[in-house]
Design a protein around this motif. Structure first.
Motif, mmCIF file in Angstrom:
data_model
loop_
_atom_site.group_PDB
_atom_site.id
_atom_site.type_symbol
_atom_site.label_atom_id
_atom_site.label_comp_id
_atom_site.label_asym_id
_atom_site.label_seq_id
_atom_site.Cartn_x
_atom_site.Cartn_y
_atom_site.Cartn_z
ATOM 1 N N VAL A 210 -8.248 -2.411 0.187
ATOM 2 C CA VAL A 210 -8.611 -1.757 -1.074
ATOM 3 C C VAL A 210 -8.456 -0.240 -0.962
ATOM 4 N N GLU A 211 -8.969 0.334 0.121
ATOM 5 C CA GLU A 211 -8.923 1.789 0.290
ATOM 6 C C GLU A 211 -7.488 2.293 0.384
ATOM 7 N N LEU B 42 -8.022 -5.701 8.007
ATOM 8 C CA LEU B 42 -6.692 -6.134 7.563
ATOM 9 C C LEU B 42 -5.605 -5.136 7.918
ATOM 10 N N MET B 43 -5.825 -3.864 7.632
ATOM 11 C CA MET B 43 -4.802 -2.853 7.895
ATOM 12 C C MET B 43 -4.514 -2.728 9.390
ATOM 13 N N THR B 44 -5.561 -2.784 10.196
ATOM 14 C CA THR B 44 -5.390 -2.687 11.649
ATOM 15 C C THR B 44 -4.576 -3.866 12.171
ATOM 16 N N ALA C 237 -1.608 -5.088 -10.350
ATOM 17 C CA ALA C 237 -1.815 -5.308 -8.918
ATOM 18 C C ALA C 237 -3.006 -4.501 -8.407
ATOM 19 N N GLU C 238 -3.170 -3.290 -8.940
ATOM 20 C CA GLU C 238 -4.302 -2.451 -8.530
ATOM 21 C C GLU C 238 -5.624 -3.125 -8.863
ATOM 22 N N LEU D 188 -6.147 -6.312 -9.311
ATOM 23 C CA LEU D 188 -6.290 -7.515 -8.499
ATOM 24 C C LEU D 188 -6.744 -7.174 -7.080
ATOM 25 N N ILE D 189 -6.099 -6.177 -6.482
ATOM 26 C CA ILE D 189 -6.427 -5.808 -5.105
ATOM 27 C C ILE D 189 -7.818 -5.185 -5.009
ATOM 28 N N SER D 190 -8.247 -4.533 -6.079
ATOM 29 C CA SER D 190 -9.586 -3.920 -6.043
ATOM 30 C C SER D 190 -10.684 -4.960 -5.857
ATOM 31 N N GLN D 191 -10.373 -6.245 -6.154
ATOM 32 C CA GLN D 191 -11.352 -7.313 -5.984
ATOM 33 C C GLN D 191 -11.272 -7.969 -4.606
#
Length: 242
Positions: A100-101, A144-146, A87-88, A90-93
């Motif tokens: 990502v951060e 995205l996070m916000t 998953a790491e 995959l998400i890094s892309q």
């Protein structure tokens, strides 16, 4: 230890993990997950309570752990640790930098509780997995996070949006849900300018501001929304109608 006791001990441990990971867990959900009867789950809960686990029972709703109670760090199996590494990678892309951060920070904390042998294996696996969908490693948004926070807190949001037709507008929206398609994140929100639900590509959001005001939760599910779109447009809103 009796051989037939091993599956139950594993199940009891897994039940505690479920209680740690969710605000409320029903006996029905646990029985389906572990393929046992609801009556068996009732017995398991009583066993955990007798062992000192402070489980709160909400009649007709489910179970939760007492607020503030924490258990020692959970040990991951080899397959679980490998899944996290996959998953790491995959998400890094992903094209949203905020995702990502934050995932990178989270996975670092998770790795800190792995056994030494697992850390060695995960480091090796990291070098052997790659996803090439985003080969240029481009990042196209940082919202995205916000937006996830706005969704969970029912927080009114103002955005400066540039449509796919290159038309600029300022919108006050009520964020509802997010989904990903073709490497792009799509925000579904009730747009007060258009007075209806619209979908927005978050990489087309130029500026974003969380307002102090909140809004009432919309009484529908994400599947309800997609069904409405299917009936109205004969397609899903992968191309934002904003």
């Amino acid at each position: 230890m009796e051989e037939n006791e091993k599956p139950r001990i594993s199940r009891l441990t897994a039940i505690v993990t479920q209680l740690q990971s969710k605000k409320l867990v029903t006996a029905k959900l646990l029985s389906e997950k572990f393929n046992v009867s609801v009556r068996t789950i009732y017995r398991d809960i009583r066993t955990l309570e007798k062992s000192g686990i402070p489980i709160v029972t909400e009649e007709g709703k489910g179970y939760s752990l007492m607020d503030g109670f924490q258990l020692p760090p959970i040990m991951f199996t080899e397959n679980e640790a490998n899944a996290l590494i996959t998953a790491e990678r995959l998400i890094s892309q992903n094209k949203d930098l905020s995702l990502v951060e934050n995932y990178t920070n989270a996975i670092t904390k998770i790795k800190s509780v792995l056994r030494y042998s697992q850390k060695e294996s995960t480091d090796f696996l990291t070098e052997r997995i790659i996803f090439r969908a985003n080969v240029e490693k481009t990042t196209t948004s940082h919202h995205l996070m916000t937006l996830q926070s706005a969704i969970t807190k029912l927080q009114l949001t103002t955005i400066d949006y540039i449509s796919l037709k290159n038309e600029f507008s300022t919108r006050t929206i009520e964020p509802f849900a997010l989904y990903s398609t073709q490497e792009n994140w799509i925000l579904i929100a009730f747009c007060r300018l258009r007075n209806e639900f619209r979908s927005f590509r978050i990489d087309q959001i130029d500026q974003l501001k969380l307002e102090n005001d909140t809004f009432e939760s919309h009484k529908m599910t994400l599947q309800d929304y997609f069904e409405t779109c299917r009936q109205k447009y004969l397609t899903s809103p992968d191309i934002p109608l904003s």
